[in-house]
Scaffold this motif. Sequence first.
Motif, short mmCIF file in Angstrom:
data_model
loop_
_atom_site.label_atom_id
_atom_site.label_comp_id
_atom_site.label_asym_id
_atom_site.label_seq_id
_atom_site.Cartn_x
_atom_site.Cartn_y
_atom_site.Cartn_z
N ASP A 1 85.97 53.58 -6.45
CA ASP A 1 87.03 53.41 -7.45
C ASP A 1 88.09 54.51 -7.34
N ASP A 2 89.22 54.23 -7.93
CA ASP A 2 90.30 55.20 -8.20
C ASP A 2 91.18 55.55 -7.01
N HIS B 56 94.86 52.95 -14.60
CA HIS B 56 93.53 53.33 -15.05
C HIS B 56 93.43 53.36 -16.58
N HIS C 259 91.80 47.86 -10.02
CA HIS C 259 91.24 48.81 -11.00
C HIS C 259 92.32 49.16 -12.03
N HIS D 54 83.68 57.52 -5.96
CA HIS D 54 85.14 57.66 -6.03
C HIS D 54 85.62 58.30 -4.73
ZN LIG Z 1 87.99 54.51 -12.37
#
Ligand SMILES: [Zn+2]
Length: 237
Positions: free
Chosen positions: A48-49, A103, A99, A188
């Motif tokens: 993620d991210d 965020h 995502h 991440h």
């Molecule tokens: Zn995230």
Amino acid sequence: MEMRKKRLVFLCLTLALLSSCALDEPMVQTDGEAEITEEIKFVALTFDDGPHAGTTERLLDGLEERGVHATFFLIGSEIPGNEDLIRRMQEEGHQIGNHTWSHIRLAGPSSSQAEEEISKTDALLTSILGKGTYWLRPPYGQVAEGIEVRVPMVKWSVDPRDWETRNTSQVVRAIVEAVQPNSIILLHDIYQTSVDAALEVVDTLQKEGYCFVTVEELLANNDIVPEPGILYRTGTG
Ligand SMILES: [Zn+2]
């Protein structure tokens, strides 16, 4: 029952071929199918991210070396300038998902803002990669009722809290201790320590017979047909 087992055996084999999993035994046509299936344990790495120039690139190099497919849930605002990295993910067989744009927590009072955060990222992914179903991982794993999501959503089943410890060996240990067949692992790729941990986890678990697939492949392997707006937690349903 016998028929169902045969079908699963076939599906596992197909996935193993598609995802170029390292198998101890050489691939055979029909003989020994059941034997191979028993040895394969599927697991999904999710990141993620990102994307994040540098760390994501190093991760892609490491995954490619190891013949591993993963799933990336991207933050829309991080994409501009990293388009080549996203195209590379697609070319190398990784699953790419959404995502949100910045965020945000999809539990807020304004569903129109939430829906815009999702659709803006979806539109950017479509413009770079072409039409597709870009699954959503809601930030913090939560999505409020009333927010319309038109794609399948995925949570995770193993969370080593890599963003908190930023310690490679702790992250590796947390994952290896908790992992089971069909686990969905959350990491991440914006942290160097998480990239190092991911590659170490791959090396360790491949030796234990684990095969790394995308989330989409993991669900298919469990006979789950993903539906829009449903939040899936793990491959075992
Ligand atoms: Zn995230």
